[in-house]
Scaffold this motif. Structure first.
Motif, PDB file in Angstrom:
ATOM      1  N   ASP A 178       0.848  -1.191   0.000  1.00  0.00           N
ATOM      2  CA  ASP A 178       0.000   0.000   0.000  1.00  0.00           C
ATOM      3  C   ASP A 178       0.883   1.241   0.000  1.00  0.00           C
ATOM      4  N   ASP A 179       1.973   1.140  -0.777  1.00  0.00           N
ATOM      5  CA  ASP A 179       2.971   2.202  -0.912  1.00  0.00           C
ATOM      6  C   ASP A 179       3.756   2.454   0.373  1.00  0.00           C
ATOM      7  N   PRO A 208      -7.232  -2.583   2.251  1.00  0.00           N
ATOM      8  CA  PRO A 208      -8.477  -1.885   1.922  1.00  0.00           C
ATOM      9  C   PRO A 208      -8.191  -0.668   1.048  1.00  0.00           C
ATOM     10  N   GLY A 209      -9.214  -0.205   0.369  1.00  0.00           N
ATOM     11  CA  GLY A 209      -9.069   1.006  -0.438  1.00  0.00           C
ATOM     12  C   GLY A 209      -9.532   0.795  -1.864  1.00  0.00           C
ATOM     13  N   LYS A 210     -10.004   1.859  -2.475  1.00  0.00           N
ATOM     14  CA  LYS A 210     -10.590   1.789  -3.813  1.00  0.00           C
ATOM     15  C   LYS A 210      -9.575   1.338  -4.849  1.00  0.00           C
ATOM     16  N   ILE A 237      -8.594   7.788 -10.054  1.00  0.00           N
ATOM     17  CA  ILE A 237      -7.344   7.026  -9.963  1.00  0.00           C
ATOM     18  C   ILE A 237      -6.689   6.887 -11.327  1.00  0.00           C
ATOM     19  N   LEU A 238      -7.495   6.681 -12.369  1.00  0.00           N
ATOM     20  CA  LEU A 238      -6.991   6.391 -13.709  1.00  0.00           C
ATOM     21  C   LEU A 238      -7.211   7.558 -14.661  1.00  0.00           C
ATOM     22  N   ASN A 239      -6.275   7.738 -15.590  1.00  0.00           N
ATOM     23  CA  ASN A 239      -6.466   8.659 -16.704  1.00  0.00           C
ATOM     24  C   ASN A 239      -6.987   7.942 -17.943  1.00  0.00           C
ATOM     25  N   LEU A 279      -1.617   0.351  -9.775  1.00  0.00           N
ATOM     26  CA  LEU A 279      -1.747  -0.666  -8.726  1.00  0.00           C
ATOM     27  C   LEU A 279      -0.455  -0.814  -7.931  1.00  0.00           C
ATOM     28  N   ALA A 280       0.678  -0.512  -8.552  1.00  0.00           N
ATOM     29  CA  ALA A 280       1.975  -0.606  -7.881  1.00  0.00           C
ATOM     30  C   ALA A 280       2.455   0.750  -7.352  1.00  0.00           C
TER      31      ALA A 280
END
Length: 362
Positions: A5-6, A134-136, A157-159, A170-171
């Motif tokens: 999770d970073d 957890p998390g979107k 989250i995404l372009n 995701l990474a």
């Protein structure tokens, strides 16, 4: 092992990326490989894939070591010794990113015993997978990435819905998601102005041989030579489902046969020299746009919105009469599910020739 999770990694982290050894898979994951080196400049990056993409893996500067899981009959017996060697060089694995859905790769990820994991990885008891955080963002792992409303639901989250961007997100990697890279070598021969590739691992993707002939005839009629890229003829027919299409085209047209002549880096070098490439959805298409060659990609029975980056030199030609059958089957079907191959038959050669003519003139 726990889900990534970073969390911060140690100063010289040891990272592994795992993916299937299809050409397209290798190409779309190169932004992630580059981005990991950008985020962790002192990291050691090991790549676990297979024999099909070995030549490209060995030549890509972002990969410090590689191991063939697929196409290697002794993979699981050789893997422990390889991992011991890599741990002696770079220490325990800090992060494993498994971009594949094959259960073998979930087991390989388990054998790495990383501190953190992204993607499928069997837990300590080998019964379940490592539970996700957890998390979107992490919910994306459960989504159908071809869903038409994916970007609407994940626009924070995404372009784009491009798979190369999705795996970077995701990474927790930020990079130029759409800049794919392929190592090139000199093909050591003259290269025609236009290169084509007709085969694919799903017959549903393929284009009519009569349509191909019209494109080839137009090219030679306007002074452009056309070369045919692919594997060795027998393998091209059996594995990439071309049947007698390519032999028929070679008999009926002045098409130049380049199949089986090049290593993968040399094929990339040949594509880099060409003025244009025309291809169905396959590995050659991905290599072509990666070397910045104007690429005309014929799509029908595969999810273009996931597998093509939004770059200006990649020109998509989509069906006039699209069909929803492959989408409803989540593209698991190898062959067309209709009596008539509606989608690819409605990718008509006149439209392809028009696009090709514009590309060649520019």
């Amino acid at each position: 092992m726990e889900w990534f999770d970073d969390q911060p990694l140690r100063p010289r982290p040891h990272i592994a990326v795992l993916f299937y050894d299809a050409l397209g898979d290798f190409v779309i994951i190169t932004p992630l490989l580059r981005g990991l080196k950008e985020k962790y400049p002192d990291c050691t990056l090991d790549y676990f894939s297979g024999e099909r993409t070995r030549e490209l893996e060995e030549a890509l500067p972002y990969i410090d070591a590689r191991f063939s899981v697929f196409g290697n009959p002794n993979a699981l017996t050789e893997l422990p010794a390889f991992l011991a060697e890599r741990r002696a060089v770079a220490g325990e694995y800090d992060l494993a990113i498994n971009c594949d859905f094959h259960p073998t790769m979930a087991f390989v990820a388990h054998m790495l015993q990383p501190r953190y994991v992204v993607g499928k990885c069997f837990a300590a008891d080998l019964r379940e997978e490592v539970p996700r955080a957890p998390g979107k963002r992490h919910q994306l792992h459960d989504e159908f990435w071809s869903a038409p409303d994916l970007l609407q639901r994940y626009g924070d989250i995404l372009n784009s819905t491009y798979i190369g961007e999705i795996w970077c997100r995701l990474a927790f990697v930020e990079t130029d998601f759409y800049r794919t890279e392929v190592p090139t070598e000199d093909p050591a021969c003259d290269i025609p102005e236009v290169l084509i590739s007709t085969g694919g691992r799903r017959p549903a993707k393929l284009w009519s041989r009569d349509y191909w002939k019209q494109v080839i005839d137009w090219c030679f009629g306007h002074g452009y030579r056309v070369g045919l890229l692919g594997d060795k003829p027998q393998r091209q027919s059996a594995v990439y489902h071309t049947g007698d299409t390519e032999s028929w085209l070679l008999e009926q047209t002045p098409l130049i046969d380049l199949r089986g002549r090049f290593s993968l880096p040399q094929a990339a070098g040949a594509l880099a020299r060409a003025k244009a490439c025309v291809s169905v959805d396959n590995g050659i298409m991905h290599i072509a746009y990666s070397v910045r060659t104007p690429t005309i990609a014929l799509f029908g029975a595969s999810p273009w919105m996931v597998w093509t980056p939004p770059v200006p030199h990649l020109h998509l030609v989509l069906p006039d009469e699209p069909c929803s059958k492959c989408y409803e089957n989540r593209f698991r079907n190898a062959a067309c599910l209709l009596p008539r191959h509606q989608c690819m038959l409605s990718v008509r050669p006149a439209r392809v020739i028009e696009r090709l003519q514009a590309v060649l003139r520019s």
